[in-house]
Motif scaffolding. Structure first.
Motif, PDB file in Angstrom:
ATOM      1  N   LEU A 233       0.809  -1.232   0.000  1.00  0.00           N
ATOM      2  CA  LEU A 233       0.000   0.000   0.000  1.00  0.00           C
ATOM      3  C   LEU A 233       0.835   1.272   0.000  1.00  0.00           C
ATOM      4  O   LEU A 233       0.299   2.369  -0.105  1.00  0.00           O
ATOM      5  CB  LEU A 233      -0.947   0.010   1.207  1.00  0.00           C
ATOM      6  CG  LEU A 233      -2.309  -0.675   1.043  1.00  0.00           C
ATOM      7  CD1 LEU A 233      -3.077  -0.121  -0.134  1.00  0.00           C
ATOM      8  CD2 LEU A 233      -2.231  -2.172   0.956  1.00  0.00           C
ATOM      9  N   ASN A 234       2.145   1.104   0.130  1.00  0.00           N
ATOM     10  CA  ASN A 234       3.015   2.286   0.125  1.00  0.00           C
ATOM     11  C   ASN A 234       3.296   2.659  -1.328  1.00  0.00           C
ATOM     12  O   ASN A 234       4.413   2.568  -1.822  1.00  0.00           O
ATOM     13  CB  ASN A 234       4.311   1.970   0.879  1.00  0.00           C
ATOM     14  CG  ASN A 234       5.197   3.192   0.978  1.00  0.00           C
ATOM     15  OD1 ASN A 234       4.738   4.318   0.814  1.00  0.00           O
ATOM     16  ND2 ASN A 234       6.479   2.969   1.211  1.00  0.00           N
ATOM     17  N   THR A 235       2.239   3.051  -2.024  1.00  0.00           N
ATOM     18  CA  THR A 235       2.349   3.256  -3.456  1.00  0.00           C
ATOM     19  C   THR A 235       1.437   4.384  -3.916  1.00  0.00           C
ATOM     20  O   THR A 235       0.474   4.718  -3.216  1.00  0.00           O
ATOM     21  CB  THR A 235       2.034   1.932  -4.193  1.00  0.00           C
ATOM     22  OG1 THR A 235       2.305   2.075  -5.565  1.00  0.00           O
ATOM     23  CG2 THR A 235       0.575   1.519  -4.039  1.00  0.00           C
ATOM     24  N   VAL A 236       1.753   4.950  -5.065  1.00  0.00           N
ATOM     25  CA  VAL A 236       0.990   6.071  -5.619  1.00  0.00           C
ATOM     26  C   VAL A 236      -0.484   5.692  -5.750  1.00  0.00           C
ATOM     27  O   VAL A 236      -0.822   4.616  -6.219  1.00  0.00           O
ATOM     28  CB  VAL A 236       1.543   6.470  -7.007  1.00  0.00           C
ATOM     29  CG1 VAL A 236       0.750   7.635  -7.590  1.00  0.00           C
ATOM     30  CG2 VAL A 236       3.011   6.831  -6.925  1.00  0.00           C
ATOM     31  N   GLY A 237      -1.347   6.619  -5.329  1.00  0.00           N
ATOM     32  CA  GLY A 237      -2.787   6.394  -5.448  1.00  0.00           C
ATOM     33  C   GLY A 237      -3.419   6.016  -4.126  1.00  0.00           C
ATOM     34  O   GLY A 237      -4.605   6.227  -3.904  1.00  0.00           O
ATOM     35  N   TYR A 238      -2.608   5.451  -3.254  1.00  0.00           N
ATOM     36  CA  TYR A 238      -3.110   5.046  -1.939  1.00  0.00           C
ATOM     37  C   TYR A 238      -2.454   5.888  -0.848  1.00  0.00           C
ATOM     38  O   TYR A 238      -3.134   6.429   0.011  1.00  0.00           O
ATOM     39  CB  TYR A 238      -2.857   3.553  -1.696  1.00  0.00           C
ATOM     40  CG  TYR A 238      -3.586   2.695  -2.705  1.00  0.00           C
ATOM     41  CD1 TYR A 238      -4.909   2.319  -2.502  1.00  0.00           C
ATOM     42  CD2 TYR A 238      -2.961   2.296  -3.879  1.00  0.00           C
ATOM     43  CE1 TYR A 238      -5.592   1.565  -3.452  1.00  0.00           C
ATOM     44  CE2 TYR A 238      -3.634   1.533  -4.830  1.00  0.00           C
ATOM     45  CZ  TYR A 238      -4.949   1.174  -4.617  1.00  0.00           C
ATOM     46  OH  TYR A 238      -5.618   0.440  -5.557  1.00  0.00           O
ATOM     47  N   ALA A 239      -1.119   6.006  -0.912  1.00  0.00           N
ATOM     48  CA  ALA A 239      -0.385   6.765   0.116  1.00  0.00           C
ATOM     49  C   ALA A 239      -0.944   8.186   0.257  1.00  0.00           C
ATOM     50  O   ALA A 239      -1.078   8.698   1.373  1.00  0.00           O
ATOM     51  CB  ALA A 239       1.096   6.800  -0.250  1.00  0.00           C
ATOM     52  N   GLU A 240      -1.297   8.807  -0.876  1.00  0.00           N
ATOM     53  CA  GLU A 240      -1.804  10.193  -0.845  1.00  0.00           C
ATOM     54  C   GLU A 240      -3.185  10.255  -0.180  1.00  0.00           C
ATOM     55  O   GLU A 240      -3.478  11.176   0.591  1.00  0.00           O
ATOM     56  CB  GLU A 240      -1.896  10.768  -2.273  1.00  0.00           C
ATOM     57  CG  GLU A 240      -0.571  10.846  -3.014  1.00  0.00           C
ATOM     58  CD  GLU A 240      -0.169   9.550  -3.709  1.00  0.00           C
ATOM     59  OE1 GLU A 240       0.849   9.561  -4.413  1.00  0.00           O
ATOM     60  OE2 GLU A 240      -0.875   8.519  -3.551  1.00  0.00           O
ATOM     61  N   LEU A 241      -4.031   9.268  -0.478  1.00  0.00           N
ATOM     62  CA  LEU A 241      -5.390   9.279   0.101  1.00  0.00           C
ATOM     63  C   LEU A 241      -5.365   8.964   1.591  1.00  0.00           C
ATOM     64  O   LEU A 241      -6.213   9.449   2.344  1.00  0.00           O
ATOM     65  CB  LEU A 241      -6.301   8.295  -0.653  1.00  0.00           C
ATOM     66  CG  LEU A 241      -6.633   8.725  -2.091  1.00  0.00           C
ATOM     67  CD1 LEU A 241      -7.447   7.656  -2.805  1.00  0.00           C
ATOM     68  CD2 LEU A 241      -7.380  10.066  -2.136  1.00  0.00           C
ATOM     69  N   PHE A 242      -4.371   8.179   2.032  1.00  0.00           N
ATOM     70  CA  PHE A 242      -4.254   7.920   3.466  1.00  0.00           C
ATOM     71  C   PHE A 242      -3.961   9.238   4.216  1.00  0.00           C
ATOM     72  O   PHE A 242      -4.406   9.434   5.337  1.00  0.00           O
ATOM     73  CB  PHE A 242      -3.164   6.877   3.759  1.00  0.00           C
ATOM     74  CG  PHE A 242      -3.483   5.493   3.217  1.00  0.00           C
ATOM     75  CD1 PHE A 242      -4.790   5.041   3.161  1.00  0.00           C
ATOM     76  CD2 PHE A 242      -2.466   4.659   2.765  1.00  0.00           C
ATOM     77  CE1 PHE A 242      -5.093   3.766   2.654  1.00  0.00           C
ATOM     78  CE2 PHE A 242      -2.756   3.388   2.255  1.00  0.00           C
ATOM     79  CZ  PHE A 242      -4.070   2.945   2.195  1.00  0.00           C
ATOM     80  N   LYS A 243      -3.223  10.132   3.550  1.00  0.00           N
ATOM     81  CA  LYS A 243      -2.934  11.436   4.181  1.00  0.00           C
ATOM     82  C   LYS A 243      -4.216  12.277   4.273  1.00  0.00           C
ATOM     83  O   LYS A 243      -4.400  13.055   5.204  1.00  0.00           O
ATOM     84  CB  LYS A 243      -1.855  12.193   3.404  1.00  0.00           C
ATOM     85  CG  LYS A 243      -0.478  11.605   3.608  1.00  0.00           C
ATOM     86  CD  LYS A 243       0.622  12.499   3.093  1.00  0.00           C
ATOM     87  CE  LYS A 243       1.987  11.916   3.438  1.00  0.00           C
ATOM     88  NZ  LYS A 243       3.080  12.637   2.812  1.00  0.00           N
ATOM     89  N   TYR A 244      -5.093  12.097   3.286  1.00  0.00           N
ATOM     90  CA  TYR A 244      -6.398  12.781   3.333  1.00  0.00           C
ATOM     91  C   TYR A 244      -7.227  12.217   4.496  1.00  0.00           C
ATOM     92  O   TYR A 244      -7.803  12.972   5.279  1.00  0.00           O
ATOM     93  CB  TYR A 244      -7.133  12.620   1.994  1.00  0.00           C
ATOM     94  CG  TYR A 244      -8.628  12.865   2.081  1.00  0.00           C
ATOM     95  CD1 TYR A 244      -9.132  14.130   2.420  1.00  0.00           C
ATOM     96  CD2 TYR A 244      -9.532  11.833   1.844  1.00  0.00           C
ATOM     97  CE1 TYR A 244     -10.503  14.343   2.519  1.00  0.00           C
ATOM     98  CE2 TYR A 244     -10.899  12.040   1.933  1.00  0.00           C
ATOM     99  CZ  TYR A 244     -11.381  13.305   2.276  1.00  0.00           C
ATOM    100  OH  TYR A 244     -12.749  13.528   2.363  1.00  0.00           O
ATOM    101  N   PHE A 245      -7.251  10.887   4.638  1.00  0.00           N
ATOM    102  CA  PHE A 245      -8.017  10.272   5.733  1.00  0.00           C
ATOM    103  C   PHE A 245      -7.478  10.702   7.090  1.00  0.00           C
ATOM    104  O   PHE A 245      -8.221  10.826   8.052  1.00  0.00           O
ATOM    105  CB  PHE A 245      -7.978   8.733   5.642  1.00  0.00           C
ATOM    106  CG  PHE A 245      -8.596   8.168   4.385  1.00  0.00           C
ATOM    107  CD1 PHE A 245      -9.732   8.737   3.819  1.00  0.00           C
ATOM    108  CD2 PHE A 245      -8.032   7.055   3.745  1.00  0.00           C
ATOM    109  CE1 PHE A 245     -10.306   8.224   2.654  1.00  0.00           C
ATOM    110  CE2 PHE A 245      -8.593   6.531   2.584  1.00  0.00           C
ATOM    111  CZ  PHE A 245      -9.735   7.115   2.030  1.00  0.00           C
TER     112      PHE A 245
END
Length: 304
Positions: A233-245
């Motif tokens: 999950l440490n990958t583009v598309g997910y890592a950024e959304l985790f920061k939003y959450f």
């Protein structure tokens, strides 16, 4: 001789479509070497082939793992070669596709930790090739490493140059240095790709991220939040959304970061592929005639 056609190129360029078209033409199956598409929970964010696309051609190594499973590049190399050997019993040609550069390399070359080419050795070998022909290189390799000579495609001067150079540098047999025995790669590799201007590529990447969001990337990422510490999950598309959450970024900014990081990844891929001199390119938006020309080129390459 069995043939592996490897479809390469940056993210978002259209490799999936080209691979399916090639599989249709050669009536064969596809091996994916896209390391992010191995995970079944990450369909949207990795732009995995759709159900319709998967129905058009049989794919292997798509959604075959869970994010909770550990899977190394070495394991993939072993599994992919095993699958290839199975498929080559049924087909003369198999398609490999994916933008994970090291994973493609693992399949077509192996992950041997070999020294870089030595310029002096290469120069010396090149002049032997020019003065005495490929037969002289074959003779040298046969004396230095009869085991590798027995399995190498000895009409491929690049393979001969590489092996002799490594033997001269290391004082060890090439056959002992390569991690997976060469006889498990008893196939010819033809590499093809799609290219576009930087502007067109970046535009496609930006639009693709918007489409992912429309398809439900936010919900997919939310469902994977508990696994956010895992490597997968440490990958583009997910890592950024985790920061939003986590409340660090707002959604608009997180989506812009996905686009920016996807473009950066594409830039790294382009740099990698530019170093290769064995990729035959189609232009983005290729016509049926361009595809026919590509098939003609592949057939010629296979005959060599």
């Amino acid at each position: 001789m069995k043939n592996l056609i490897s479809v390469v190129g940056p993210t978002g360029i259209g490799k999936t479509r080209l691979a399916i078209d090639l599989a249709g033409h050669f009536k064969t199956e596809i091996i994916s070497c896209d390391s992010r598409q191995f995970f079944k929970e990450m369909k949207i964010g990795t732009a995995s082939p759709s159900e319709e696309e998967l129905a058009e051609a049989r794919h292997h190594f798509i959604g075959n793992l869970s994010v909770e499973e550990y899977y190394s590049i070495g394991q993939f190399e072993e599994d992919a070669l095993k699958k290839l050997n199975e498929l080559f019993k049924k087909y003369d040609t198999v398609i490999l596709v994916g933008g994970s550069m090291m994973y493609e390399k693992a399949v077509i070359e192996g992950l041997h930790d070999l020294p870089e080419a030595n310029a002096e050795n290469q120069e010396k070998l090149q002049s032997i090739l020019e003065d005495d022909g490929i037969e002289k290189l074959q003779e040298i390799l046969k004396i230095l490493d009869p085991e590798y000579y027995a399995v190498v495609d000895f009409h491929n001067h690049r393979r001969l140059l590489r092996a002799i150079d490594v033997i001269w540098q290391t004082d060890k047999k090439y056959s002992e240095l390569i991690s997976v025995s060469q006889d498990s790669r008893d196939f010819k590799v033809t590499r093809v790709g799609i290219e576009a201007s930087r502007e067109e590529l970046y535009d496609r990447i930006n639009r693709r991220v918007d489409i992912m969001m429309e398809k439900g990337l936010l919900e997919e990422a939310k469902g994977l939040e508990e696994f956010k510490e895992l490597t997968a999950l440490n990958t583009v598309g997910y890592a950024e959304l985790f920061k939003y959450f986590d409340g660090i970024w707002d959604l608009k900014f997180a989506v812009e970061e996905i686009k920016k990081n996807s473009r950066r990844y594409a830039k790294r891929q382009l740099t990698w592929y530019r170093k290769a001199d064995d990729i035959h390119y189609l232009q983005l938006g290729y016509s049926p005639q361009d595809f026919d020309d590509l098939i003609e080129w592949i057939d010629e390459d296979i005959k060599k």
